[in-house]
Design an enzyme around this catalytic site. Structure first.
Site, mmCIF file in Angstrom:
data_model
loop_
_atom_site.group_PDB
_atom_site.id
_atom_site.type_symbol
_atom_site.label_atom_id
_atom_site.label_comp_id
_atom_site.label_asym_id
_atom_site.label_seq_id
_atom_site.Cartn_x
_atom_site.Cartn_y
_atom_site.Cartn_z
ATOM 1 N N HIS A 1 0.773 -1.720 0.047
ATOM 2 C CA HIS A 1 -0.256 0.173 -0.131
ATOM 3 C C HIS A 1 1.234 1.012 0.362
ATOM 4 O O HIS A 1 2.290 0.935 0.436
ATOM 5 C CB HIS A 1 -1.055 0.370 1.313
ATOM 6 N N ASP B 1 2.976 -5.071 7.276
ATOM 7 C CA ASP B 1 1.855 -4.251 8.004
ATOM 8 C C ASP B 1 1.069 -5.505 7.806
ATOM 9 O O ASP B 1 0.375 -5.809 6.889
ATOM 10 C CB ASP B 1 1.900 -3.671 6.481
ATOM 11 N N GLN C 1 -4.140 -5.169 6.477
ATOM 12 C CA GLN C 1 -5.078 -6.037 6.122
ATOM 13 C C GLN C 1 -5.261 -7.859 6.873
ATOM 14 O O GLN C 1 -6.291 -8.253 6.762
ATOM 15 C CB GLN C 1 -4.789 -7.179 5.062
ATOM 16 N N LYS D 1 -10.589 -1.565 10.487
ATOM 17 C CA LYS D 1 -10.954 -2.388 9.142
ATOM 18 C C LYS D 1 -10.717 -4.030 10.367
ATOM 19 O O LYS D 1 -10.758 -5.089 9.994
ATOM 20 C CB LYS D 1 -9.094 -2.591 8.444
ATOM 21 N N CYS E 1 -4.234 2.903 -3.877
ATOM 22 C CA CYS E 1 -3.641 2.248 -3.270
ATOM 23 C C CYS E 1 -2.512 2.148 -3.121
ATOM 24 O O CYS E 1 -1.522 1.410 -2.524
ATOM 25 C CB CYS E 1 -3.588 3.045 -2.147
#
Ligand code: PMP
Length: 406
Positions: A122, A200, A203, A226, A364
């Protein structure tokens, strides 16, 4: 832990039970943000209506209650990730956590260092590292990605061992494709050559419920919104001894030990990184989200999520002219696709007319789009609250949309 009962679960999410454009809402945009259970809405409202006060400051009852809830939330999220509470720093989301890390590590980087990023990150896990590379003279290098958007683990392990980078920044799961990264071998390769690993987890945090101690990464970033929680809150996990080596990204009240007019000393992590009045209601709402998630049987939840996802993938792949870009075998539940050369925006707009919410565009991830040779995709991202009926409506609406385009 409760039995996973989808009918009961859907009743917990007020936004799911509504009509959009005259049709029942089919929400397939959880990759952008998840819907919120009533428990999260209630916890936020209850804080503002009963115990609103600033944290860590007052000795009065309300302030102490707010502080207790705020710090309890840190315990809850730490338990969820199997780490210690003092290893969790609150931020306004994954983006801020990545910026905090990039800025915080800057003093430890110079021209002889390398930072590895990957083509599927991202923008939030690319741009801060470009800035750091510019500021420090460090080299930005890119982990190899196969043509189809998947990592070849052996190639990546070799690359990591050869590069001996200072930092490796990599996603647990791609927001555009949903592909799950096989992190374990990459993390052991990085450890073997002394590379710090930043994951990261924006998600992965909800779909994969990771044990971060077992994963053995050094840092992990996440966004509450999220994971069923409110917007504007998220955080960073960092191995405690490493957290304290970071330069604070923002300075001011709360993060200090002593201040004179000439100079100041800082507190230890996590306080060192939490200056100013935080998003107290957001943190408390996030704790309610974590409690809600933790109350669901994860094995059953994952099984349901994967059943719905596999059914959707299968039905979608039957439609002539559809190209799916996601790796269907290791996926958090995200389908990125296009129909012939139609613009993804047109399909998403038509689907919205049927009450089906999907995202379209580059998500993104412009470098990933360039890698795949695409301008954009349509993205249907599933969560555990989606159903087989959602898939049927999605597929039928897609067929009708295509008929309108053809
Ligand atoms: N990384 C990934 C993989 C994401 O999906 C997102 C959100 N789309 C972010 C980082 C940024 O998260 P936020 O906007 O919540 O800061």
């Amino acid at each position: 832990v409760l039995e996973f009962d989808i009918k009961t679960i859907r009743k917990d999410f007020p936004t799911l039970n509504q009509s959009v454009n005259g049709n029942p809402l089919v929400y397939l945009d959880s990759g952008a943000t998840s819907q919120k259970p009533q428990a999260v809405i209630d916890a936020t409202t209850k804080f503002y209506s009963q115990s609103n006060a600033n944290v860590h400051r007052g000795r009065h009852a309300l302030s102490e209650a707010a502080t207790a809830q705020y710090e309890q939330a840190r315990e809850n999220i730490a338990n969820y990730f199997h780490v210690q509470a003092n290893e969790i720093v609150w931020t306004k989301g994954a983006t801020e956590a990545l910026n905090l890390l990039a800025y915080g590590l800057q003093n430890q980087l110079n021209q002889s260092d390398t930072i590895i990023i990957t083509p599927l990150e991202h923008h939030a896990n690319i741009v801060p590292w470009q800035v750091v590379a510019q500021n420090t003279g460090a080299t930005l290098s890119v982990l190899p990605l196969e043509k189809n958007g998947s990592f070849n683990t052996d190639n990546c392990v070799k690359y990591i061992k050869q590069t001996k980078a200072k930092v490796l920044c990599i996603s647990q799961a791609s927001n555009t494709l949903g592909n799950i990264t096989d992190l374990a071998p990459l993390i052991s390769a990085a450890k073997a050559v002394g590379t710090l690993i930043i994951v990261d987890g924006a998600q992965g945090a909800m779909h994969l419920r990771p044990n971060l101690k077992a994963l053995n990464c050094d840092f992990y970033v996440f966004s509450a919104h999220k994971m069923l929680g409110p917007t504007g809150v998220g955080g960073l996990y960092g191995r405690y001894e490493l957290l304290n080596t970071l330069t604070p990204y923002q300075t001011g009240g709360e993060m200090i030990q002593t201040v004179t007019l000439e100079k100041s000393t800082y507190r230890s992590a996590p306080a060192k990184f939490e200056t100013g009045t935080p998003n107290i209601a957001g943190v408390i709402g996030f704790a309610a989200a974590i409690n809600y998630l933790s109350s669901l049987n994860f094995a059953q939840l994952q099984q349901h999520e994967q059943t719905v996802f596999k059914y959707a993938a299968n039905e979608l792949s039957k439609i002539e002219g559809i190209t799916i870009y996601s790796d269907l075998s290791h996926n958090i539940g995200t389908l990125s696709f296009n129909y012939k050369s139609e613009h993804p925006y047109d399909l998403a707009t038509l689907l919205d007319g049927f009450g089906v919410a999907v995202r379209s565009g580059h998500h993104c991830t412009q470098p990933l789009m360039a890698h795949l040779g695409l301008n954009g995709t349509v993205r249907a991202s599933f969560a555990f609250y989606n159903t087989v009926q959602d898939v049927d409506i999605f597929i039928n609406s897609l067929k009708e949309s295509i008929a309108l385009l053809d």
